[in-house]
Design a protein around this motif. Structure first.
Motif, PDB file in Angstrom:
ATOM      1  N   HIS A  29       0.832  -1.203   0.000  1.00 55.40           N
ATOM      2  CA  HIS A  29       0.000   0.000   0.000  1.00 55.40           C
ATOM      3  C   HIS A  29       0.865   1.250   0.000  1.00 55.40           C
ATOM      4  CE1 HIS A  29       0.900   0.682   4.230  1.00 55.40           C
ATOM      5  NE2 HIS A  29       0.439  -0.514   4.546  1.00 55.40           N
ATOM      6  N   SER A  30       2.126   1.139   0.462  1.00 57.52           N
ATOM      7  CA  SER A  30       3.060   2.257   0.498  1.00 57.52           C
ATOM      8  C   SER A  30       4.480   1.693   0.502  1.00 57.52           C
ATOM      9  CB  SER A  30       2.858   3.106   1.761  1.00 57.52           C
ATOM     10  OG  SER A  30       1.533   3.568   1.875  1.00 57.52           O
ATOM     11  N   PHE A  59       3.861  -2.795   3.740  1.00 56.59           N
ATOM     12  CA  PHE A  59       4.838  -1.923   3.105  1.00 56.59           C
ATOM     13  C   PHE A  59       5.736  -2.682   2.134  1.00 56.59           C
ATOM     14  CE2 PHE A  59       3.830   0.668   6.793  1.00 56.59           C
ATOM     15  CZ  PHE A  59       3.866   1.950   6.286  1.00 56.59           C
ATOM     16  N   ASP A 100       6.980   3.812  -6.702  1.00 56.01           N
ATOM     17  CA  ASP A 100       6.200   4.914  -6.149  1.00 56.01           C
ATOM     18  C   ASP A 100       7.075   5.627  -5.121  1.00 56.01           C
ATOM     19  OD1 ASP A 100       4.144   6.635  -5.708  1.00 56.01           O
ATOM     20  OD2 ASP A 100       2.860   5.228  -4.617  1.00 56.01           O
ATOM     21  N   ALA A 103       6.881   6.807   1.301  1.00 58.86           N
ATOM     22  CA  ALA A 103       6.038   7.556   2.238  1.00 58.86           C
ATOM     23  C   ALA A 103       6.570   7.468   3.662  1.00 58.86           C
ATOM     24  CB  ALA A 103       4.610   7.025   2.192  1.00 58.86           C
ATOM     25  N   SER A 124       7.194  13.725  -0.441  1.00 59.36           N
ATOM     26  CA  SER A 124       6.401  12.490  -0.446  1.00 59.36           C
ATOM     27  C   SER A 124       6.386  11.791   0.904  1.00 59.36           C
ATOM     28  CB  SER A 124       6.949  11.518  -1.494  1.00 59.36           C
ATOM     29  OG  SER A 124       8.238  11.041  -1.122  1.00 59.36           O
ATOM     30  N   PHE A 252      -1.395   7.600   7.806  1.00 59.33           N
ATOM     31  CA  PHE A 252      -1.435   7.379   6.365  1.00 59.33           C
ATOM     32  C   PHE A 252      -2.837   7.481   5.786  1.00 59.33           C
ATOM     33  CE2 PHE A 252       2.801   6.885   6.573  1.00 59.33           C
ATOM     34  CZ  PHE A 252       3.419   6.142   5.587  1.00 59.33           C
ATOM     35  N   LYS A 255      -6.412   3.536   3.068  1.00 54.28           N
ATOM     36  CA  LYS A 255      -6.073   3.176   1.702  1.00 54.28           C
ATOM     37  C   LYS A 255      -7.250   2.447   1.066  1.00 54.28           C
ATOM     38  CE  LYS A 255      -1.721   4.486   1.457  1.00 54.28           C
ATOM     39  NZ  LYS A 255      -1.151   5.336   0.391  1.00 54.28           N
TER      40      LYS A 255
END
Length: 405
Positions: A29-30, A59, A100, A103, A124, A252, A255
């Motif tokens: 998700h990150s 993660f 990506d 984060a 970010s 966060f 999501k």
């Protein structure tokens, strides 16, 4: 958890060796970047344990070797503090381009100081976690302070840190004085988690106090109890990773859960033949699973095999049925274990009465009970275990209709 090796070029043209580790479903998700401690490398066991713990929280984690350390190019003298920060920025740029933007930044010891500085430069990054971080970047100079005069006179000097030789120079030393970490922390406006062991003999607990006092809310502190500075005990490093994974979720936001549409059925399985090998996503209306094949037959082993799921259904149904029966009878059944093994058996192995030899699917079910039960009760529970719904379904005539949509 499998690692994908990455080769990332930093601002000086050195290749940094890095590893990307993903959650079991390969869909993070990150993303997070882990910065190791002074003179360490990304293959240190605590680094792996913390990364593994973070992947269990969804993660994707990049752990890498700073310039001149591990298998990254360059000399240790090139690995001064501002170069560490520059390496972090290079890894962030690589992730932003190929995957990506990160984060979360996590740093251990001097790596903790580096992630604070790097995060102040990266829009970010939503949160930072430090482990046993110093409050000043020149803290590490105590390792080689007795060599200062030699360095001033000779230039490059070989020093010994932790039993390993490293070459340093005056630029390496001077750079540690250029960063006012506490001033940067005071201006920091992102959630920060500071983790430290009270009896850390390498970087004292007073460093955590100074960082925490300088930081603005939202800030958190978690004690690492009796852990050593390097978190060499697996329980300590795994604890640190799990606590970071749980802490950061609050910052966060939710999501969006990319769920497969069951289209009115009970369950759907999906395999993307272009992107995946055998790794299959399974979705019910509320729960997601991953199935795969073991590496021995060409799979990636990211999840249980189809027959593991078959055995799991039988095992789960068995223990649930025994719970209900024991509760109805008011028997002292406190815990129940069902062990299942699937295999192919020959009729002769099963002492079958079938005249023509044949091969059968065979499920071996072993039961273990915890509680104050006599032999008669145990035998009855064994009998009931054979009457659970899934057990009876597997023994019955099953009709499977297949339709095209």
């Amino acid at each position: 958890m499998k690692s994908t090796r990455l080769n990332i070029q930093n601002s000086k043209g050195f290749q940094l060796q890095a590893y990307l580790e993903l959650p079991a479903n390969q869909k993070p998700h990150s993303f997070a970047i882990f910065a190791h401690c002074f003179t360490c490398n990304s293959n240190l066991k605590p680094v792996k344990n913390i990364s593994r713990s973070l992947t269990s929280h969804g993660f994707g984690v990049v752990r890498f070797d700073f310039t001149g350390l591990g298998k990254s190019e360059g000399e240790f003298a090139d690995s001064y503090f501002s170069a560490n920060v520059s390496d972090l920025l290079a890894v962030s740029d690589y992730m932003n381009e190929h995957y990506d933007a990160p984060a979360l930044l996590v740093g251990h010891s001097l790596g903790g100081a580096a992630v604070i500085v790097a995060a102040s430069k990266l829009e970010s990054v939503k949160a930072v976690a430090t482990i046993a971080a110093p409050a000043t970047t020149d803290h590490v100079k105590k390792h080689f302070s007795h060599n200062f005069q030699d360095i001033a006179e000779k230039g490059d000097v070989e020093i010994n840190i932790g039993g390993r030789p490293f070459k340093i120079n005056q630029e390496f030393i001077d750079d540690f004085d250029k960063t006012d970490l506490l001033s940067i922390t005071k201006k920091f406006r992102k959630p920060i988690l500071i983790m430290h062991a009270p009896f850390d003999k390498i970087v004292g607990i007073e460093n955590a106090h100074q960082l925490y006092h300088a930081a603005h809310h939202p800030k958190s502190f978690i004690s690492l109890n009796d852990a050593d500075h390097l978190l060499l005990k697996e329980k300590d490093s795994s604890y640190a990773g799990n606590m970071i994974g749980a802490w950061v979720q609050g910052y966060f936001g939710d999501k969006e859960n990319e769920m497969l549409d069951t289209e009115g059925e009970q369950l759907v399985a999906h395999l993307d033949l272009i992107e995946d090998n055998f790794t299959t996503s399974i979705q019910t209306s509320k729960h997601a699973f991953i199935a795969d094949e073991p590496e021995s037959i060409g799979g990636d082993d990211f999840g249980p095999s189809p027959y593991d799921f078959l055995s799991a259904g039988l095992a789960a149904c068995t223990v649930m049925t025994l719970k209900l029966y024991a509760e109805r009878k008011k028997w002292d059944l406190q815990e129940v274990y069902a062990y299942i093994t699937y295999s192919k058996k020959h009729s002769e192995d099963l002492l079958s009465d079938i005249e023509k030899p044949a091969r059968f699917d065979h499920l071996l079910k072993k039961l273990k009970f915890v509680g104050d039960l006599d032999d008669t009760q145990k035998e009855k529970l064994k009998e009931i275990a054979s009457k659970c719904p899934v057990h009876r379904t597997l023994l019955s005539e099953i009709v499977i209709d297949t339709e095209l949509i």
